[in-house]
Design a protein around this motif. Structure first.
Motif, PDB file in Angstrom:
ATOM      1  N   ASP A  51      -8.958   0.517   6.125  1.00 43.61           N
ATOM      2  CA  ASP A  51      -8.006  -0.036   6.822  1.00 43.61           C
ATOM      3  C   ASP A  51      -7.331  -1.408   6.140  1.00 43.61           C
ATOM      4  OD1 ASP A  51      -6.634  -1.597   8.946  1.00 43.61           O
ATOM      5  OD2 ASP A  51      -7.969  -1.177  10.349  1.00 43.61           O
ATOM      6  N   ARG A  52      -6.097  -0.938   5.604  1.00 44.16           N
ATOM      7  CA  ARG A  52      -5.547  -1.835   4.570  1.00 44.16           C
ATOM      8  C   ARG A  52      -5.226  -3.143   5.584  1.00 44.16           C
ATOM      9  NH1 ARG A  52       0.029  -2.795   3.276  1.00 44.16           N
ATOM     10  NH2 ARG A  52       0.273  -3.475   1.071  1.00 44.16           N
ATOM     11  N   GLU A  53      -4.596  -3.201   6.642  1.00 45.84           N
ATOM     12  CA  GLU A  53      -4.409  -4.533   7.454  1.00 45.84           C
ATOM     13  C   GLU A  53      -5.600  -5.270   7.842  1.00 45.84           C
ATOM     14  OE1 GLU A  53      -1.974  -4.097  10.951  1.00 45.84           O
ATOM     15  OE2 GLU A  53      -0.765  -2.589  10.129  1.00 45.84           O
ATOM     16  N   ALA A  54      -6.796  -4.595   8.212  1.00 47.43           N
ATOM     17  CA  ALA A  54      -8.079  -5.148   8.367  1.00 47.43           C
ATOM     18  C   ALA A  54      -8.435  -6.153   7.118  1.00 47.43           C
ATOM     19  CB  ALA A  54      -9.055  -4.358   8.880  1.00 47.43           C
ATOM     20  N   GLY A  55      -8.338  -5.312   5.883  1.00 47.95           N
ATOM     21  CA  GLY A  55      -8.714  -5.919   4.575  1.00 47.95           C
ATOM     22  C   GLY A  55      -7.923  -7.087   4.450  1.00 47.95           C
ATOM     23  N   TYR A  56      -6.485  -7.138   4.648  1.00 43.61           N
ATOM     24  CA  TYR A  56      -5.820  -8.254   4.353  1.00 43.61           C
ATOM     25  C   TYR A  56      -6.204  -9.152   5.234  1.00 43.61           C
ATOM     26  CZ  TYR A  56      -3.125  -6.271   0.263  1.00 43.61           C
ATOM     27  OH  TYR A  56      -3.010  -5.886  -0.709  1.00 43.61           O
ATOM     28  N   ASP A 113      -3.880  -4.271  -4.090  1.00 48.32           N
ATOM     29  CA  ASP A 113      -3.855  -3.390  -3.045  1.00 48.32           C
ATOM     30  C   ASP A 113      -4.927  -2.717  -2.871  1.00 48.32           C
ATOM     31  OD1 ASP A 113      -2.415  -3.152  -0.447  1.00 48.32           O
ATOM     32  OD2 ASP A 113      -2.363  -0.969  -1.228  1.00 48.32           O
ATOM     33  N   TRP A 114      -5.324  -1.826  -4.008  1.00 50.45           N
ATOM     34  CA  TRP A 114      -6.786  -1.115  -3.838  1.00 50.45           C
ATOM     35  C   TRP A 114      -7.734  -1.742  -3.555  1.00 50.45           C
ATOM     36  CZ3 TRP A 114     -10.854  -0.907  -7.165  1.00 50.45           C
ATOM     37  CH2 TRP A 114     -11.762   0.196  -6.889  1.00 50.45           C
ATOM     38  N   ILE A 115      -8.144  -2.889  -4.480  1.00 51.17           N
ATOM     39  CA  ILE A 115      -9.019  -4.003  -3.877  1.00 51.17           C
ATOM     40  C   ILE A 115      -9.291  -4.147  -2.760  1.00 51.17           C
ATOM     41  CG2 ILE A 115     -10.274  -5.997  -4.363  1.00 51.17           C
ATOM     42  CD1 ILE A 115      -8.825  -5.889  -7.431  1.00 51.17           C
ATOM     43  N   VAL A 116      -8.281  -4.869  -2.100  1.00 56.86           N
ATOM     44  CA  VAL A 116      -8.247  -5.311  -0.667  1.00 56.86           C
ATOM     45  C   VAL A 116      -8.292  -4.101   0.206  1.00 56.86           C
ATOM     46  CG1 VAL A 116      -7.084  -6.434   1.072  1.00 56.86           C
ATOM     47  CG2 VAL A 116      -6.894  -7.238  -1.292  1.00 56.86           C
ATOM     48  N   THR A 117      -7.726  -3.036   0.032  1.00 61.36           N
ATOM     49  CA  THR A 117      -7.809  -1.821   0.966  1.00 61.36           C
ATOM     50  C   THR A 117      -9.275  -1.298   0.798  1.00 61.36           C
ATOM     51  OG1 THR A 117      -5.594  -1.456   0.915  1.00 61.36           O
ATOM     52  CG2 THR A 117      -6.833   0.251   1.647  1.00 61.36           C
ATOM     53  N   SER A 118     -10.013  -0.925  -0.303  1.00 59.87           N
ATOM     54  CA  SER A 118     -10.976  -0.214  -0.506  1.00 59.87           C
ATOM     55  C   SER A 118     -12.360  -1.146  -0.238  1.00 59.87           C
ATOM     56  CB  SER A 118     -11.363   0.330  -1.620  1.00 59.87           C
ATOM     57  OG  SER A 118     -11.278  -0.603  -2.811  1.00 59.87           O
ATOM     58  N   LEU A 119     -12.028  -2.657  -0.482  1.00 59.13           N
ATOM     59  CA  LEU A 119     -13.352  -3.183  -0.235  1.00 59.13           C
ATOM     60  C   LEU A 119     -13.254  -4.106   0.935  1.00 59.13           C
ATOM     61  CD1 LEU A 119     -15.944  -4.697  -1.566  1.00 59.13           C
ATOM     62  CD2 LEU A 119     -14.214  -6.313  -2.673  1.00 59.13           C
ATOM     63  N   PHE A 120     -12.329  -5.029   1.198  1.00 50.27           N
ATOM     64  CA  PHE A 120     -12.183  -5.740   2.208  1.00 50.27           C
ATOM     65  C   PHE A 120     -11.928  -5.025   3.698  1.00 50.27           C
ATOM     66  CE2 PHE A 120     -11.568  -8.773  -1.089  1.00 50.27           C
ATOM     67  CZ  PHE A 120     -12.773  -9.569  -0.854  1.00 50.27           C
ATOM     68  N   GLY A 121     -11.076  -3.897   3.309  1.00 51.80           N
ATOM     69  CA  GLY A 121     -10.600  -2.809   4.386  1.00 51.80           C
ATOM     70  C   GLY A 121     -11.701  -1.740   4.532  1.00 51.80           C
ATOM     71  N   GLY A 122     -12.470  -1.663   3.641  1.00 56.98           N
ATOM     72  CA  GLY A 122     -13.530  -0.363   3.700  1.00 56.98           C
ATOM     73  C   GLY A 122     -14.729  -0.850   3.924  1.00 56.98           C
TER      74      GLY A 122
END
Length: 178
Positions: free
Chosen positions: A33-38, A65-74
């Motif tokens: 979840d990209r938005e949740a990650g940011y 963007d990959w870091i934020v989406t996969s880590l913080f949004g994943g």
């Protein structure tokens, strides 16, 4: 009377159980979840994250963007651990890894932002000494000391010692930073 010799399982027997069958039933896959990650990154790191990511995106487009989406949004979105517990794990892993002082400093700041005390952060690092060694623990404590000092310094004041080594003896051998 001859004794039976155990035989190795056949290929069919060895693959009869899949990793999915072995996983606890209550685990859920990590979302992406990209938005949740940011949103989570903004909560954890505040404006510092945007500046860091902007510079990194200029060097390696798409990587932040990959870091934020996969880590913080994943991974961070999985329900199995509280955010505080994830930060304790991050502090421990980064200290054990060593050589990642900027990331450790980020997670010390993030831990403070989510309400961990300086004492709790320090205790996490001290607790690691018998597991990761005194040199890495001292290096982690230097990072924490510098990060705490920076948090106490007004934005317009001269920068504190970047390594946070004031008052700490050079007792950490090869890992020393003096």
């Amino acid at each position: 009377m001859p004794t039976a010799v155990p035989t190795a399982p056949t290929a069919a027997q060895a693959t009869a159980t899949t990793p999915t069958e072995l996983a606890p039933a209550d685990l859920t896959p990590a979302p992406l979840d990209r938005e949740a990650g940011y949103a989570l990154l903004a909560e954890l790191a505040g404006p510092v994250a945007a500046a860091t990511l902007g510079g990194l995106d200029g060097l390696a487009p798409g990587f932040p963007d990959w870091i934020v989406t996969s880590l913080f949004g994943g991974t961070y979105q999985r329900p199995g651990l509280a955010l505080r517990d994830r930060q304790v794990a991050n502090l421990a892993a980064l200290t054990a890894l060593g050589g990642v002082e900027p990331q450790l400093a980020d997670h010390v700041r993030n831990s403070l932002r989510i309400g961990m005390t300086r004492e709790e952060i320090t205790e996490v690092l001290v607790h690691l000494a018998p597991y990761v060694g005194v040199p890495k623990t001292l290096a982690g404590l230097r990072v924490a000391t510098a990060t705490f000092a920076a948090a106490d310094t007004p934005a317009d004041a001269p920068a504190a010692n970047a390594e946070g080594t004031e008052g700490m003896e050079d007792t950490d051998g090869a890992e020393g930073r003096r």
